[in-house]
Write a protein that holds these residues in place. Structure first.
Motif, PDB file in Angstrom:
ATOM      1  N   ASN A 155       1.256   6.219  -3.599  1.00 34.85           N
ATOM      2  CA  ASN A 155       1.482   5.116  -4.115  1.00 34.85           C
ATOM      3  C   ASN A 155       1.065   3.899  -3.833  1.00 34.85           C
ATOM      4  OD1 ASN A 155       1.939   6.731  -7.797  1.00 34.85           O
ATOM      5  ND2 ASN A 155       4.003   6.892  -6.290  1.00 34.85           N
ATOM      6  N   GLY A 156       0.261   3.344  -4.563  1.00 32.38           N
ATOM      7  CA  GLY A 156      -0.244   1.976  -3.245  1.00 32.38           C
ATOM      8  C   GLY A 156      -1.292   0.972  -3.993  1.00 32.38           C
ATOM      9  N   THR A 177      -6.447   9.913  -3.213  1.00 35.07           N
ATOM     10  CA  THR A 177      -5.272   9.098  -2.883  1.00 35.07           C
ATOM     11  C   THR A 177      -3.901  10.111  -2.220  1.00 35.07           C
ATOM     12  OG1 THR A 177      -4.107  10.771  -4.312  1.00 35.07           O
ATOM     13  CG2 THR A 177      -4.410   8.039  -5.446  1.00 35.07           C
ATOM     14  N   TYR A 178      -3.552   9.748  -0.476  1.00 42.84           N
ATOM     15  CA  TYR A 178      -3.614   9.896   0.328  1.00 42.84           C
ATOM     16  C   TYR A 178      -2.260   9.523   1.077  1.00 42.84           C
ATOM     17  CZ  TYR A 178      -5.270   5.755   2.041  1.00 42.84           C
ATOM     18  OH  TYR A 178      -5.055   4.024   2.729  1.00 42.84           O
ATOM     19  N   SER A 179      -1.274  10.852   1.362  1.00 46.87           N
ATOM     20  CA  SER A 179      -0.409  10.692   2.640  1.00 46.87           C
ATOM     21  C   SER A 179       0.147  10.574   3.908  1.00 46.87           C
ATOM     22  CB  SER A 179       1.263  10.769   1.841  1.00 46.87           C
ATOM     23  OG  SER A 179       0.813  12.044   1.708  1.00 46.87           O
ATOM     24  N   GLY A 180       0.959  10.276   4.447  1.00 50.38           N
ATOM     25  CA  GLY A 180       0.917  10.885   5.853  1.00 50.38           C
ATOM     26  C   GLY A 180       2.184   9.820   6.699  1.00 50.38           C
ATOM     27  N   THR A 181       1.836  10.212   7.865  1.00 49.35           N
ATOM     28  CA  THR A 181       2.617   9.490   8.819  1.00 49.35           C
ATOM     29  C   THR A 181       1.561   8.681   9.963  1.00 49.35           C
ATOM     30  OG1 THR A 181       3.292  11.492  10.368  1.00 49.35           O
ATOM     31  CG2 THR A 181       4.321  10.887   8.890  1.00 49.35           C
ATOM     32  N   ARG A 182       2.473   7.688  10.496  1.00 51.90           N
ATOM     33  CA  ARG A 182       1.619   7.116  11.789  1.00 51.90           C
ATOM     34  C   ARG A 182       2.455   6.916  12.664  1.00 51.90           C
ATOM     35  NH1 ARG A 182      -0.906   1.266   9.446  1.00 51.90           N
ATOM     36  NH2 ARG A 182       1.094   1.290   7.890  1.00 51.90           N
ATOM     37  N   GLY A 219     -12.279  12.082  -8.037  1.00 51.32           N
ATOM     38  CA  GLY A 219     -11.876  10.621  -8.591  1.00 51.32           C
ATOM     39  C   GLY A 219     -11.663   9.781  -7.819  1.00 51.32           C
ATOM     40  N   ASP A 220     -10.820   9.175  -7.515  1.00 46.61           N
ATOM     41  CA  ASP A 220     -10.621   8.330  -6.173  1.00 46.61           C
ATOM     42  C   ASP A 220      -9.205   8.615  -5.475  1.00 46.61           C
ATOM     43  OD1 ASP A 220     -11.506   5.896  -7.476  1.00 46.61           O
ATOM     44  OD2 ASP A 220      -9.859   5.104  -8.510  1.00 46.61           O
ATOM     45  N   ASN A 224       0.891  -1.239  -0.599  1.00 47.70           N
ATOM     46  CA  ASN A 224       0.530  -0.119  -0.097  1.00 47.70           C
ATOM     47  C   ASN A 224       0.935   0.684  -0.181  1.00 47.70           C
ATOM     48  OD1 ASN A 224      -2.766   1.735   0.199  1.00 47.70           O
ATOM     49  ND2 ASN A 224      -2.464   1.705   2.065  1.00 47.70           N
ATOM     50  N   GLY A 225       2.191   1.021  -0.020  1.00 48.84           N
ATOM     51  CA  GLY A 225       3.290   2.294  -0.379  1.00 48.84           C
ATOM     52  C   GLY A 225       3.253   2.721   0.673  1.00 48.84           C
ATOM     53  N   SER A 226       3.267   2.082   2.027  1.00 46.66           N
ATOM     54  CA  SER A 226       3.119   2.746   3.413  1.00 46.66           C
ATOM     55  C   SER A 226       4.816   1.720   3.425  1.00 46.66           C
ATOM     56  CB  SER A 226       2.250   2.433   3.988  1.00 46.66           C
ATOM     57  OG  SER A 226       2.791   2.755   5.808  1.00 46.66           O
ATOM     58  N   LEU A 227       5.659   2.808   4.515  1.00 47.36           N
ATOM     59  CA  LEU A 227       6.726   2.252   5.241  1.00 47.36           C
ATOM     60  C   LEU A 227       6.563   2.254   6.785  1.00 47.36           C
ATOM     61  CD1 LEU A 227       9.531   0.405   5.232  1.00 47.36           C
ATOM     62  CD2 LEU A 227      10.776   3.043   4.818  1.00 47.36           C
TER      63      LEU A 227
END
Length: 240
Positions: free
Chosen positions: A68-69, A87-92, A84-85, A41-44
Protein backbone atom coordinates in the motif's frame (compact mmCIF):
# COMPACT_ATOMS: atom_id res chain seq x y z
CA UNK A 1 23.94 56.37 43.91
CA UNK A 2 20.53 54.89 43.33
CA UNK A 3 21.29 54.36 39.62
CA UNK A 4 24.55 52.56 40.51
CA UNK A 5 22.71 50.18 42.86
CA UNK A 6 20.14 49.40 40.17
CA UNK A 7 22.90 48.77 37.63
CA UNK A 8 24.69 46.38 39.99
CA UNK A 9 21.48 44.51 40.68
CA UNK A 10 20.85 44.13 36.93
CA UNK A 11 24.35 42.79 36.43
CA UNK A 12 23.89 40.22 39.20
CA UNK A 13 20.66 39.08 37.55
CA UNK A 14 21.63 39.15 33.85
CA UNK A 15 25.16 37.81 34.02
CA UNK A 16 24.17 34.38 35.43
CA UNK A 17 21.33 34.15 32.90
CA UNK A 18 23.69 35.01 30.04
CA UNK A 19 26.26 32.54 31.26
CA UNK A 20 23.61 29.85 31.48
CA UNK A 21 22.47 30.49 27.89
CA UNK A 22 26.03 30.25 26.59
CA UNK A 23 26.71 26.97 28.36
CA UNK A 24 27.21 24.43 25.56
CA UNK A 25 25.10 21.32 25.41
CA UNK A 26 26.82 18.02 26.17
CA UNK A 27 28.15 16.06 23.23
CA UNK A 28 25.69 13.45 22.01
CA UNK A 29 27.11 10.74 19.81
CA UNK A 30 23.93 8.78 19.05
CA UNK A 31 20.82 9.60 17.06
CA UNK A 32 17.77 7.54 16.07
CA UNK A 33 15.74 8.56 13.03
CA UNK A 34 12.47 8.18 11.17
CA UNK A 35 12.21 9.15 7.50
CA UNK A 36 8.62 10.36 7.52
CA UNK A 37 8.49 11.33 3.83
CA UNK A 38 8.57 7.59 3.04
CA UNK A 39 5.40 6.97 5.02
CA UNK A 40 3.23 8.28 2.17
CA UNK A 41 4.52 5.42 0.03
CA UNK A 42 3.70 2.77 2.59
CA UNK A 43 7.34 2.49 3.67
CA UNK A 44 8.78 2.54 7.20
CA UNK A 45 12.47 3.54 7.21
CA UNK A 46 14.29 3.74 10.56
CA UNK A 47 17.88 4.83 11.13
CA UNK A 48 20.71 5.11 13.61
CA UNK A 49 23.60 7.57 13.31
CA UNK A 50 26.81 7.45 15.31
CA UNK A 51 29.11 10.47 15.51
CA UNK A 52 32.89 10.09 15.45
CA UNK A 53 34.93 13.15 16.34
CA UNK A 54 33.92 16.66 15.29
CA UNK A 55 32.91 16.11 11.64
CA UNK A 56 32.20 12.44 10.91
CA UNK A 57 28.91 10.57 11.09
CA UNK A 58 28.08 6.97 10.13
CA UNK A 59 24.41 6.27 9.50
CA UNK A 60 22.45 3.05 8.90
CA UNK A 61 18.88 3.03 7.57
CA UNK A 62 16.74 -0.13 7.55
CA UNK A 63 13.19 -0.27 6.29
CA UNK A 64 10.28 -2.25 4.93
CA UNK A 65 7.81 -1.23 2.23
CA UNK A 66 4.31 -2.67 2.06
CA UNK A 67 2.20 -2.91 -1.07
CA UNK A 68 0.00 0.00 0.00
CA UNK A 69 1.20 3.51 -0.81
CA UNK A 70 0.32 6.61 -2.79
CA UNK A 71 3.07 6.09 -5.37
CA UNK A 72 2.47 3.24 -7.81
CA UNK A 73 4.11 2.10 -11.02
CA UNK A 74 1.76 2.13 -13.99
CA UNK A 75 1.35 -1.16 -15.79
CA UNK A 76 2.18 -2.06 -19.38
CA UNK A 77 -0.40 -1.04 -21.97
CA UNK A 78 0.57 -2.07 -25.50
CA UNK A 79 -1.36 -3.76 -28.31
CA UNK A 80 0.01 -7.12 -27.19
CA UNK A 81 0.57 -6.90 -23.42
CA UNK A 82 -1.70 -5.29 -20.84
CA UNK A 83 -1.16 -5.41 -17.06
CA UNK A 84 -2.52 -3.63 -14.02
CA UNK A 85 -0.54 -1.18 -11.90
CA UNK A 86 2.49 -2.73 -10.25
CA UNK A 87 2.40 -2.90 -6.45
CA UNK A 88 5.52 -4.12 -4.73
CA UNK A 89 6.88 -4.80 -1.25
CA UNK A 90 10.25 -5.57 0.31
CA UNK A 91 13.19 -4.36 2.36
CA UNK A 92 15.91 -1.72 2.11
CA UNK A 93 19.28 -1.40 3.85
CA UNK A 94 21.21 1.85 3.35
CA UNK A 95 24.57 2.52 5.06
CA UNK A 96 25.89 6.10 4.81
CA UNK A 97 29.12 7.95 5.50
CA UNK A 98 28.81 11.68 6.25
CA UNK A 99 31.17 14.60 6.65
CA UNK A 100 29.69 17.68 8.34
CA UNK A 101 31.22 21.01 7.33
CA UNK A 102 30.48 22.60 10.71
CA UNK A 103 32.72 21.53 13.58
CA UNK A 104 30.73 19.86 16.34
CA UNK A 105 31.22 21.56 19.70
CA UNK A 106 28.04 20.37 21.44
CA UNK A 107 25.03 18.16 20.93
CA UNK A 108 24.76 16.15 17.71
CA UNK A 109 26.42 17.12 14.42
CA UNK A 110 24.31 19.50 12.29
CA UNK A 111 24.52 21.86 9.33
CA UNK A 112 25.53 21.08 5.76
CA UNK A 113 27.07 17.68 5.03
CA UNK A 114 28.18 15.59 2.09
CA UNK A 115 28.96 11.91 1.86
CA UNK A 116 28.46 8.57 0.16
CA UNK A 117 25.98 5.71 0.48
CA UNK A 118 25.24 2.13 -0.54
CA UNK A 119 21.78 0.65 -1.04
CA UNK A 120 20.67 -2.98 -0.87
CA UNK A 121 17.04 -3.40 -1.92
CA UNK A 122 14.90 -6.49 -2.42
CA UNK A 123 11.37 -6.05 -3.78
CA UNK A 124 8.77 -8.53 -5.01
CA UNK A 125 5.54 -8.09 -6.94
CA UNK A 126 2.83 -9.98 -8.81
CA UNK A 127 3.16 -9.52 -12.56
CA UNK A 128 -0.22 -10.38 -14.04
CA UNK A 129 -2.07 -9.46 -17.21
CA UNK A 130 -3.16 -10.51 -20.67
CA UNK A 131 -1.03 -11.32 -23.70
CA UNK A 132 -2.64 -11.24 -27.16
CA UNK A 133 -1.14 -12.37 -30.46
CA UNK A 134 -2.29 -14.08 -33.66
CA UNK A 135 -2.87 -17.31 -31.75
CA UNK A 136 -5.33 -15.79 -29.29
CA UNK A 137 -5.50 -14.15 -25.86
CA UNK A 138 -3.67 -15.60 -22.86
CA UNK A 139 -3.79 -14.69 -19.17
CA UNK A 140 -0.47 -14.89 -17.36
CA UNK A 141 0.83 -14.57 -13.81
CA UNK A 142 4.44 -14.45 -12.58
CA UNK A 143 6.13 -13.69 -9.28
CA UNK A 144 8.61 -10.89 -9.98
CA UNK A 145 11.62 -10.21 -7.76
CA UNK A 146 13.88 -7.18 -8.22
CA UNK A 147 17.16 -6.84 -6.31
CA UNK A 148 19.15 -3.61 -6.43
CA UNK A 149 22.67 -2.85 -5.29
CA UNK A 150 23.76 0.74 -5.83
CA UNK A 151 26.32 3.32 -4.76
CA UNK A 152 26.06 7.10 -4.81
CA UNK A 153 26.99 10.50 -3.40
CA UNK A 154 24.78 12.80 -1.36
CA UNK A 155 24.48 16.30 0.00
CA UNK A 156 22.11 17.50 2.70
CA UNK A 157 21.44 19.77 5.64
CA UNK A 158 20.57 18.82 9.22
CA UNK A 159 18.63 21.49 11.13
CA UNK A 160 18.56 21.40 14.94
CA UNK A 161 15.03 22.17 16.21
CA UNK A 162 15.71 21.76 19.93
CA UNK A 163 18.20 20.32 22.36
CA UNK A 164 17.66 16.79 21.06
CA UNK A 165 15.51 16.91 17.91
CA UNK A 166 16.57 17.64 14.33
CA UNK A 167 15.24 17.66 10.78
CA UNK A 168 17.56 16.09 8.22
CA UNK A 169 17.02 17.23 4.62
CA UNK A 170 18.62 14.92 2.06
CA UNK A 171 18.77 17.40 -0.80
CA UNK A 172 20.30 15.22 -3.52
CA UNK A 173 21.63 11.67 -3.72
CA UNK A 174 22.59 10.71 -7.30
CA UNK A 175 24.05 7.29 -7.92
CA UNK A 176 24.06 4.18 -10.10
CA UNK A 177 23.20 0.58 -9.42
CA UNK A 178 22.66 -2.93 -10.71
CA UNK A 179 18.99 -3.88 -11.06
CA UNK A 180 18.35 -7.62 -11.35
CA UNK A 181 14.86 -8.87 -12.24
CA UNK A 182 13.75 -12.49 -11.97
CA UNK A 183 10.40 -14.04 -12.96
CA UNK A 184 8.94 -17.20 -11.41
CA UNK A 185 6.22 -18.91 -13.38
CA UNK A 186 2.72 -19.27 -11.86
CA UNK A 187 0.42 -19.10 -14.90
CA UNK A 188 2.71 -19.19 -17.95
CA UNK A 189 2.40 -17.26 -21.20
CA UNK A 190 3.45 -18.58 -24.64
CA UNK A 191 7.14 -18.43 -25.53
CA UNK A 192 6.59 -15.50 -27.90
CA UNK A 193 5.47 -13.43 -24.89
CA UNK A 194 9.06 -12.88 -23.74
CA UNK A 195 10.23 -11.26 -26.96
CA UNK A 196 7.24 -8.91 -26.99
CA UNK A 197 7.83 -8.17 -23.30
CA UNK A 198 11.36 -6.95 -24.08
CA UNK A 199 9.94 -4.51 -26.65
CA UNK A 200 7.22 -3.36 -24.23
CA UNK A 201 9.79 -2.65 -21.50
CA UNK A 202 11.80 -0.49 -23.89
CA UNK A 203 8.67 1.62 -24.50
CA UNK A 204 8.17 1.75 -20.72
CA UNK A 205 11.46 3.65 -20.27
CA UNK A 206 10.90 7.00 -18.54
CA UNK A 207 11.20 9.65 -21.27
CA UNK A 208 14.25 7.77 -22.59
CA UNK A 209 16.16 8.69 -19.43
CA UNK A 210 16.16 5.08 -18.28
CA UNK A 211 16.97 2.45 -20.89
CA UNK A 212 15.06 -0.65 -19.80
CA UNK A 213 16.85 -2.84 -22.33
CA UNK A 214 16.16 -6.22 -20.73
CA UNK A 215 16.81 -9.45 -22.60
CA UNK A 216 14.34 -12.02 -21.30
CA UNK A 217 13.50 -15.22 -23.14
CA UNK A 218 11.63 -18.54 -22.84
CA UNK A 219 14.68 -20.08 -21.18
CA UNK A 220 15.99 -16.89 -19.58
CA UNK A 221 13.70 -15.60 -16.85
CA UNK A 222 16.24 -13.25 -15.23
CA UNK A 223 18.40 -10.34 -16.38
CA UNK A 224 20.22 -7.34 -14.91
CA UNK A 225 20.89 -3.76 -15.97
CA UNK A 226 23.07 -0.88 -14.80
CA UNK A 227 20.75 2.09 -14.24
CA UNK A 228 20.92 5.51 -12.53
CA UNK A 229 19.44 5.96 -9.05
CA UNK A 230 18.46 8.93 -6.92
CA UNK A 231 17.66 9.52 -3.25
CA UNK A 232 15.97 12.35 -1.35
CA UNK A 233 13.82 12.77 1.75
CA UNK A 234 13.26 14.40 5.14
CA UNK A 235 14.11 12.59 8.38
CA UNK A 236 13.21 13.38 11.99
CA UNK A 237 16.01 12.61 14.46
CA UNK A 238 16.38 12.32 18.25
CA UNK A 239 19.87 12.45 19.77
CA UNK A 240 21.04 10.96 23.06
Amino acid sequence: MKSIVITLLLLFVLVPVSAQEETPLPLRDNEVKLMFTDLINGSLLLGYERAFGKHIGVNLLVGYKGKNGLLKLSGLDTDLIKTGDLTYSGTRIIPEFRYYLKERTSGMANGFYFGAYLTFIGYQSDFAGTYTNEDGSFDFLYDLKVNTNSVGLMIGYKLAIGKRFSLDFLIAGPGAGSYRAKFREVVPAPDAFWFDLNEALELYSLADLINADFDFGPNKRNDSLLLPSFRYGITLGYSF
